[in-house]
Write an enzyme that holds these catalytic residues in place. Sequence first.
Site, PDB file in Angstrom:
ATOM      1  N   ASP A 295       1.460  -2.741  12.217  1.00  0.00           N
ATOM      2  CA  ASP A 295       1.228  -3.470  11.264  1.00  0.00           C
ATOM      3  C   ASP A 295       1.649  -4.964  11.220  1.00  0.00           C
ATOM      4  O   ASP A 295       2.887  -4.711  11.873  1.00  0.00           O
ATOM      5  CB  ASP A 295       2.643  -2.779  10.449  1.00  0.00           C
ATOM      6  CG  ASP A 295       2.766  -2.502   8.814  1.00  0.00           C
ATOM      7  OD1 ASP A 295       2.468  -1.901   8.134  1.00  0.00           O
ATOM      8  OD2 ASP A 295       2.582  -4.148   9.149  1.00  0.00           O
TER       9      ASP A 295
ATOM     10  N   ASP B 241       5.567  -5.781  10.065  1.00  0.00           N
ATOM     11  CA  ASP B 241       6.234  -5.295  10.429  1.00  0.00           C
ATOM     12  C   ASP B 241       6.350  -6.351  11.759  1.00  0.00           C
ATOM     13  O   ASP B 241       7.316  -7.358  12.646  1.00  0.00           O
ATOM     14  CB  ASP B 241       6.174  -3.857  11.493  1.00  0.00           C
ATOM     15  CG  ASP B 241       6.211  -3.378  10.077  1.00  0.00           C
ATOM     16  OD1 ASP B 241       7.217  -4.176   8.869  1.00  0.00           O
ATOM     17  OD2 ASP B 241       5.444  -1.993   9.692  1.00  0.00           O
TER      18      ASP B 241
ATOM     19  N   THR C 222      -1.093   7.563  -0.544  1.00  0.00           N
ATOM     20  CA  THR C 222      -2.199   7.242  -1.435  1.00  0.00           C
ATOM     21  C   THR C 222      -3.193   6.500  -0.914  1.00  0.00           C
ATOM     22  O   THR C 222      -4.459   6.255  -1.173  1.00  0.00           O
ATOM     23  CB  THR C 222      -2.056   7.076  -2.875  1.00  0.00           C
ATOM     24  OG1 THR C 222      -1.718   5.837  -2.746  1.00  0.00           O
ATOM     25  CG2 THR C 222      -1.170   8.060  -3.478  1.00  0.00           C
TER      26      THR C 222
ATOM     27  N   ARG D 248       1.128  -0.887  -0.014  1.00  0.00           N
ATOM     28  CA  ARG D 248       0.076  -0.311  -0.104  1.00  0.00           C
ATOM     29  C   ARG D 248       0.956   1.572  -0.124  1.00  0.00           C
ATOM     30  O   ARG D 248       1.409   1.262   1.094  1.00  0.00           O
ATOM     31  CB  ARG D 248      -0.846  -0.205   1.554  1.00  0.00           C
ATOM     32  CG  ARG D 248      -2.449   0.901   1.572  1.00  0.00           C
ATOM     33  CD  ARG D 248      -3.324   0.098   2.356  1.00  0.00           C
ATOM     34  NE  ARG D 248      -2.515   1.033   4.079  1.00  0.00           N
ATOM     35  CZ  ARG D 248      -2.785   1.174   4.574  1.00  0.00           C
ATOM     36  NH1 ARG D 248      -4.239   1.174   4.762  1.00  0.00           N
ATOM     37  NH2 ARG D 248      -2.486   1.341   5.726  1.00  0.00           N
TER      38      ARG D 248
HETATM   39  C1  PRP Z   1      -1.521  -4.418   4.745  1.00  0.00           C
HETATM   40  C2  PRP Z   1      -1.444  -5.259   5.115  1.00  0.00           C
HETATM   41  C3  PRP Z   1      -2.982  -5.087   4.120  1.00  0.00           C
HETATM   42  C4  PRP Z   1      -3.316  -3.678   2.942  1.00  0.00           C
HETATM   43  C5  PRP Z   1      -4.321  -3.763   4.328  1.00  0.00           C
HETATM   44  O1  PRP Z   1       0.166  -3.853   3.483  1.00  0.00           O
HETATM   45  O2  PRP Z   1      -1.284  -6.386   5.054  1.00  0.00           O
HETATM   46  O3  PRP Z   1      -2.313  -6.334   2.970  1.00  0.00           O
HETATM   47  O4  PRP Z   1      -1.920  -3.260   4.233  1.00  0.00           O
HETATM   48  O5  PRP Z   1      -4.978  -2.084   4.164  1.00  0.00           O
HETATM   49  P1  PRP Z   1      -5.667  -1.293   2.906  1.00  0.00           P
HETATM   50  O6  PRP Z   1      -7.489  -2.596   3.232  1.00  0.00           O
HETATM   51  O7  PRP Z   1      -5.897  -0.743   3.326  1.00  0.00           O
HETATM   52  O8  PRP Z   1      -5.629  -1.854   1.428  1.00  0.00           O
HETATM   53  P2  PRP Z   1       1.731  -3.739   3.547  1.00  0.00           P
HETATM   54  O9  PRP Z   1       0.908  -2.555   2.159  1.00  0.00           O
HETATM   55  O10 PRP Z   1       1.175  -2.582   4.882  1.00  0.00           O
HETATM   56  O11 PRP Z   1       1.595  -4.763   2.825  1.00  0.00           O
HETATM   57  P3  PRP Z   1       3.360  -5.126   3.862  1.00  0.00           P
HETATM   58  O12 PRP Z   1       1.968  -6.865   3.935  1.00  0.00           O
HETATM   59  O13 PRP Z   1       3.947  -6.012   3.104  1.00  0.00           O
HETATM   60  O14 PRP Z   1       3.754  -5.010   5.503  1.00  0.00           O
END
Ligand code: PRP
Length: 207
Positions: A199, A202, A107, A103
């Site tokens: 997160d 993380d 944005t 994400r």
């Molecule tokens: C987090 C989570 C989801 C997303 C949720 O991943 O694991 O995939 O954000 O957010 P959304 O519903 O607003 O799309 P992230 O993008 O942080 O990546 P990662 O899994 O690599 O940490």
Amino acid sequence: MSQLYISSHPLVRASLASLRDRQTKPAEFRRLVRVLSYLLAYEATVDLTTRDVEVETPMGTAKCGVLTDRVGIVPILRAGLGMVDGVLDLVPDAQVWHVGMFRDEATLLPTEYYNKLPNPAPITLALVIDPMLATGGSAVRACRVALDAGVERVKFVALIAAPEGIERLASAHPHVSIHVGAVDDRLNEVGFILPGLGDAGDRQFGT
Ligand code: PRP
């Protein structure tokens, strides 16, 4: 409208309490993600189809059932990776289709960076898995990937969700059922679930 299932299982509630705790370290956090994934997938697979078979036991013949649904697990990388083993414990013959998405912090839109799916889809049910449903952008995109691959039944499984994400996923994909461990209060201004758990990527991977 999508069906929304919020688990009321006491083990889900208790595991979520530990998962959310800021003191929980990555090793225990990963174990809890696996346990919760198992429990939520158990509930989400209640309608899998079976075929009658007879099995020879040491004492006679038993009427049993074997799965006729072919299940695919679709983890959204990276955080969804930690959920795979818990679901595979239940459905060991499932295929695993990796979809990489992160994400954008400014944005909040998902960017797809990896997609490893067979074509045409040899599965009858896809379980799209990600610990968190926040804005819903990643879930909407990953479910679209599964639907575009020709999967007729798609279910989305998350450990926790924000109301905003549920609404967005339900309106984008009304036929995708949503299975979650809890629905939290809301998103904050940078798209994190409140009170949430931080997160999930993380915290699993110690980054
Ligand atoms: C987090 C989570 C989801 C997303 C949720 O991943 O694991 O995939 O954000 O957010 P959304 O519903 O607003 O799309 P992230 O993008 O942080 O990546 P990662 O899994 O690599 O940490």
